[in-house]
Design an enzyme around this catalytic site. Structure first.
Site, PDB file in Angstrom:
ATOM      1  N   LYS A 184      29.330  25.048  -8.034  1.00  9.55           N
ATOM      2  CA  LYS A 184      30.843  26.062  -7.447  1.00  9.55           C
ATOM      3  C   LYS A 184      31.067  26.188  -9.241  1.00  9.55           C
ATOM      4  O   LYS A 184      32.773  27.321  -9.181  1.00  9.55           O
ATOM      5  CB  LYS A 184      31.837  24.150  -7.587  1.00  9.55           C
ATOM      6  CG  LYS A 184      30.888  23.523  -5.615  1.00  9.55           C
ATOM      7  CD  LYS A 184      32.606  23.029  -5.808  1.00  9.55           C
ATOM      8  CE  LYS A 184      32.153  21.439  -6.662  1.00  9.55           C
ATOM      9  NZ  LYS A 184      32.979  20.487  -6.145  1.00  9.55           N
ATOM     10  N   LYS A 225      32.074  25.120 -12.005  1.00  8.76           N
ATOM     11  CA  LYS A 225      32.899  23.800 -12.133  1.00  8.76           C
ATOM     12  C   LYS A 225      32.611  23.164 -13.658  1.00  8.76           C
ATOM     13  O   LYS A 225      30.418  23.429 -13.160  1.00  8.76           O
ATOM     14  CB  LYS A 225      33.236  22.648 -11.283  1.00  8.76           C
ATOM     15  CG  LYS A 225      34.562  23.689 -10.468  1.00  8.76           C
ATOM     16  CD  LYS A 225      35.210  22.416  -9.122  1.00  8.76           C
ATOM     17  CE  LYS A 225      36.782  22.121  -9.154  1.00  8.76           C
ATOM     18  NZ  LYS A 225      37.439  21.287  -8.493  1.00  8.76           N
TER      19      LYS A 225
HETATM   20  N1  C2G Z   1      43.560  18.946  -3.888  1.00 12.63           N
HETATM   21  C1  C2G Z   1      45.042  18.076  -3.204  1.00 12.63           C
HETATM   22  N2  C2G Z   1      45.277  18.622  -4.068  1.00 12.63           N
HETATM   23  C2  C2G Z   1      45.837  18.729  -5.365  1.00 12.63           C
HETATM   24  C3  C2G Z   1      44.218  18.983  -6.045  1.00 12.63           C
HETATM   25  C4  C2G Z   1      43.247  18.775  -5.380  1.00 12.63           C
HETATM   26  O1  C2G Z   1      45.024  17.805  -1.790  1.00 12.63           O
HETATM   27  N3  C2G Z   1      46.611  19.362  -5.727  1.00 12.63           N
HETATM   28  C5  C2G Z   1      41.838  18.007  -2.770  1.00 12.63           C
HETATM   29  C6  C2G Z   1      41.662  19.110  -2.367  1.00 12.63           C
HETATM   30  O2  C2G Z   1      41.941  19.698  -1.814  1.00 12.63           O
HETATM   31  C7  C2G Z   1      39.993  18.593  -2.492  1.00 12.63           C
HETATM   32  C8  C2G Z   1      40.646  17.321  -3.169  1.00 12.63           C
HETATM   33  O3  C2G Z   1      41.946  17.215  -3.652  1.00 12.63           O
HETATM   34  O4  C2G Z   1      40.470  18.636  -1.197  1.00 12.63           O
HETATM   35  C9  C2G Z   1      39.315  17.557  -4.230  1.00 12.63           C
HETATM   36  O5  C2G Z   1      39.663  17.958  -5.235  1.00 12.63           O
HETATM   37  P1  C2G Z   1      38.140  18.685  -5.803  1.00 12.63           P
HETATM   38  O6  C2G Z   1      38.363  17.919  -7.154  1.00 12.63           O
HETATM   39  O7  C2G Z   1      39.139  19.665  -6.673  1.00 12.63           O
HETATM   40  O8  C2G Z   1      37.875  19.478  -4.871  1.00 12.63           O
HETATM   41  P2  C2G Z   1      36.963  20.546  -4.663  1.00 12.63           P
HETATM   42  O9  C2G Z   1      36.580  21.971  -6.419  1.00 12.63           O
HETATM   43  O10 C2G Z   1      37.909  21.705  -3.765  1.00 12.63           O
HETATM   44  O11 C2G Z   1      35.725  20.287  -4.413  1.00 12.63           O
HETATM   45  O12 C2G Z   1      32.034  20.254  -0.556  1.00 12.63           O
HETATM   46  C10 C2G Z   1      33.457  20.731  -0.417  1.00 12.63           C
HETATM   47  C11 C2G Z   1      33.377  20.805  -2.228  1.00 12.63           C
HETATM   48  O13 C2G Z   1      33.283  19.550  -2.988  1.00 12.63           O
HETATM   49  C12 C2G Z   1      35.235  20.413  -2.800  1.00 12.63           C
END
Ligand code: C2G
Length: 133
Positions: free
Chosen positions: A44, A46
């Site tokens: 990803k 990250k």
């Molecule tokens: N999120 C949120 N508000 C934020 C930050 C994050 O609602 N201010 C939500 C994201 O939309 C996601 C969840 O928290 O649904 C986890 O965010 P991340 O850890 O950044 O995950 P991500 O990199 O989006 O990975 O297969 C799907 C991926 O693994 C998603």
């Protein structure tokens, strides 16, 4: 029992994560969180501060979370939904539309992100603060 699933890295846990976990749980009785492995995070683009094991331990301590499983690939979602008999798939709306293919297997819900907070922002703010000293 109505089962919900959501996916993410959940690094440096913050209120945006807690909001979506709490709201996801409201769609059912049992919430599964698929946490990205360190290797999948690399795919990803990250680099999490906490290891998979640390992020898993932290999420397992959250009252809204009933089970934590690993996320290794983009493609495992259909298999996860079927294997765990999931009724509802929930993600933040930065992913709107991206997982609509799951609609033939379960309800797909995209929830508004929490504005003003993100793991990236936390890292940037901390770096800026350190630079000033
Ligand atoms: N999120 C949120 N508000 C934020 C930050 C994050 O609602 N201010 C939500 C994201 O939309 C996601 C969840 O928290 O649904 C986890 O965010 P991340 O850890 O950044 O995950 P991500 O990199 O989006 O990975 O297969 C799907 C991926 O693994 C998603």
């Amino acid at each position: 029992m109505k089962k919900v699933i959501t996916y993410g890295t959940f690094d440096l846990l913050h209120t945006g994560h807690i909001n979506i976990l709490r709201r996801a749980k409201e769609y059912g009785d049992y919430l599964i969180v698929a946490i990205s492995s360190d290797e999948f995070n690399a795919i990803k683009g990250k680099k999490a501060y906490y290891t998979f094991e640390q992020r898993k331990m932290i999420l397992e301590a959250i009252r809204y979370v009933d089970e934590v499983i690993p996320e290794h690939t983009w493609e495992q979602k259909v298999e996860d939904v079927l294997k765990h008999e999931v009724d509802v798939f929930v993600m933040g709306d930065d992913w709107t539309g991206k997982f609509d293919f799951l609609k033939e297997h379960c309800e797909v819900v995209y929830l508004p992100r929490t504005v003003g907070i993100s793991t990236t922002k936390i890292k940037e703010d901390l770096n800026a603060a350190t630079a000033i000293k």
